[in-house]
Design a protein around this motif. Structure first.
Motif, short mmCIF file in Angstrom:
data_model
loop_
_atom_site.label_atom_id
_atom_site.label_comp_id
_atom_site.label_asym_id
_atom_site.label_seq_id
_atom_site.Cartn_x
_atom_site.Cartn_y
_atom_site.Cartn_z
N LEU A 163 0.80 -1.22 0.00
CA LEU A 163 0.00 0.00 0.00
C LEU A 163 0.84 1.28 0.00
CD1 LEU A 163 -2.77 -1.02 2.56
CD2 LEU A 163 -3.15 -0.43 0.17
N GLN A 164 1.85 1.34 0.83
CA GLN A 164 2.63 2.58 0.97
C GLN A 164 3.34 2.95 -0.33
OE1 GLN A 164 4.63 1.04 4.54
NE2 GLN A 164 4.16 2.98 5.53
N SER A 165 3.71 1.96 -1.12
CA SER A 165 4.42 2.23 -2.36
C SER A 165 3.57 3.02 -3.35
CB SER A 165 4.87 0.92 -3.01
OG SER A 165 5.77 0.23 -2.17
N VAL A 166 2.24 2.89 -3.24
CA VAL A 166 1.35 3.65 -4.12
C VAL A 166 1.61 5.14 -3.97
CG1 VAL A 166 -1.06 4.20 -4.63
CG2 VAL A 166 -0.42 1.84 -4.08
N PHE A 167 1.77 5.61 -2.73
CA PHE A 167 1.99 7.03 -2.48
C PHE A 167 3.38 7.47 -2.96
CE2 PHE A 167 -1.13 5.54 0.59
CZ PHE A 167 -2.14 6.49 0.44
N PHE A 168 4.38 6.61 -2.76
CA PHE A 168 5.73 6.96 -3.20
C PHE A 168 5.81 7.07 -4.72
CE2 PHE A 168 7.00 4.40 0.77
CZ PHE A 168 6.79 5.50 1.59
N ILE A 169 5.19 6.12 -5.42
CA ILE A 169 5.22 6.13 -6.89
C ILE A 169 4.37 7.27 -7.43
CG2 ILE A 169 4.58 4.80 -8.95
CD1 ILE A 169 5.46 2.30 -7.41
N THR A 170 3.28 7.59 -6.74
CA THR A 170 2.48 8.75 -7.13
C THR A 170 3.31 10.02 -7.10
OG1 THR A 170 0.42 7.77 -6.33
CG2 THR A 170 0.47 10.16 -6.54
N GLY A 171 4.06 10.21 -6.02
CA GLY A 171 4.94 11.37 -5.92
C GLY A 171 5.96 11.41 -7.05
N ALA A 172 6.49 10.24 -7.42
CA ALA A 172 7.48 10.17 -8.50
C ALA A 172 6.85 10.55 -9.84
CB ALA A 172 8.07 8.77 -8.57
N LEU A 173 5.63 10.10 -10.08
CA LEU A 173 4.94 10.44 -11.34
C LEU A 173 4.66 11.94 -11.44
CD1 LEU A 173 2.43 7.47 -11.68
CD2 LEU A 173 4.39 7.95 -13.14
#
Length: 397
Positions: A163-173
């Motif tokens: 779940l937490q990776s969703v937020f990290f990858i969102t920030g990267a995008l």
């Protein structure tokens, strides 16, 4: 290639990437809230509605401010500000220790808003009226399709990385959106109004006040209706799939069905708007959406819901772009940023109202009633549009 076409391509990509990034959160938000310690299903739906919607009510306050800044300093600086700010804020959500911090960061995200508004204003001010429908219709596919394809990406990320990776990858995008805008977007900006106008002074210079207010109210109702189901789709899919172990992925695909339909339909409906009028396309699409919402309450499995969401995407592809097209045609270019800012405020209030309303209705009456009430809202909007927009613009043709 003309400048407006180049900017359209870059802005389309930027909004698409940003929308994918932000909408990845939608299907995993209820699961993330559960991960942070909330276990009761009814409570999860209510908190999901608040956590999802709080961003947009704050956005409603700040959107006119950023719209005014876009008219004063240019649209590109506002695009850069919003994309970088959201990249940082959303990335931090992955570190939230509880739902209160999560809601606080969602609130901060609302303060930083304005990305798609600035892009829309940029394209609207650089596109001639003959191609406005095509340009704004095409641009709308980026936001809508990205928003509705993103959940599938979010579902895959949750399945693979957590779940937490969703937020990290969102920030990267979102950081990618910032970089592409910085490098590729070109703006020939000339500030037409040196004096800082008050809201009253801006409003006094709007030529068609009644129609403009009608568009704001229409955009508000559309946003309430179309976002009322956002907090419940994941829980609804969970019920329909008998608690499958792939809830986030199935919910993501269900969200994304409408996105695929929007990619197909929005540019075509935009061109049709240029030919026959955006008001006609808007009314027809409203009637279609009214009909399509009702059977979603009676589906027996996830695949039926996906099919109906696809049909809804075909209908909704002609709604928000039609509002933008009409506003573009009746608004002076010097006021475009501010008028679009006010319109986005109406939309953000609608998203907040819809997400909270949907979560509360689902928690109190049951999820099926969300679809019934949403259909009734769209029917009321269709009647409103017929009398206040369709008949008026038909007389002017």
């Amino acid at each position: 290639m003309e400048m407006w076409k180049k900017n359209l391509i870059v802005c389309w990509f930027g909004i698409f990437v940003a929308a994918i990034g932000m909408s990845q959160i939608a299907p995993v938000l209820p699961l993330y809230i559960q991960h942070l310690g909330v276990q009761d299903t009814a409570t999860i739906t209510k908190i999901s509605g608040i956590a999802f919607g709080i961003t947009f009510i704050i956005s409603a306050i700040f959107s006119p401010i950023w719209g005014s800044a876009a008219d004063k300093y240019g649209r590109k600086p506002m695009i850069l500000r919003a994309s970088l700010g959201m990249a940082i804020t959303i990335g931090c959500m992955g570190f939230a220790p509880n739902v209160y911090i999560l809601i606080g960061l969602r609130l901060l995200q609302g303060v930083i808003t304005g990305y798609s508004t600035a892009c829309t204003a940029l394209i609207a001010t650089q596109t001639d009226k003959e191609h406005a429908g095509y340009a704004l219709g095409t641009l709308s596919t980026a936001s809508i399709a990205g928003s509705l394809l993103g959940p599938t990406v979010g579902g895959f990320i949750d399945e693979i990385l957590g779940l937490q990776s969703v937020f990290f990858i969102t920030g990267a995008l979102l950081l990618i959106s910032f970089i592409t805008t910085l490098i590729f977007v070109k703006e020939s900006f000339v500030r037409e109004e040196k004096k800082v106008l008050t809201i009253e002074e801006v409003w006094s210079t709007v030529p068609q006040k009644s129609l403009t207010v009608t568009m704001f109210l229409t955009f508000f109702i559309l946003s309430v209706a179309l976002y009322s189901v956002e907090p419940i789709v994941t829980i609804y899919v969970k019920q329909l799939s008998n608690n499958s172990s792939h809830i986030a992925l199935l919910a993501g695909i269900t969200f994304s069905a409408s996105g695929l339909a929007n990619i197909i339909a929005a540019p075509r409906l935009g061109k049709l708007s240029d030919k026959i009028g955006a008001h006609k396309v808007m009314l027809a699409c409203l009637i279609g959406a009214v009909i399509i919402f009702i059977p979603q309450a009676f589906v027996q499995n996830t695949w039926q819901l996906m099919g109906l969401r696809f049909l809804l995407g075909l209908a909704s592809a002609g709604l928000n772009p039609s509002v933008n097209i009409i506003l573009k045609k009746i608004t002076p270019s010097s006021l475009t940023g501010r008028v679009f800012g006010f319109n986005m405020s109406a939309g953000y209030l609608g998203v907040f109202g819809g997400s909270v309303l949907g979560g509360q209705i689902a928690g109190i009456l049951g999820m099926q009633y969300v679809f019934f009430i949403t259909s009734a809202l769209l029917l009321a909007n269709a009647i409103w549009v017929y009398f206040k927009v369709y008949k008026k613009l038909n007389l002017n043709e």
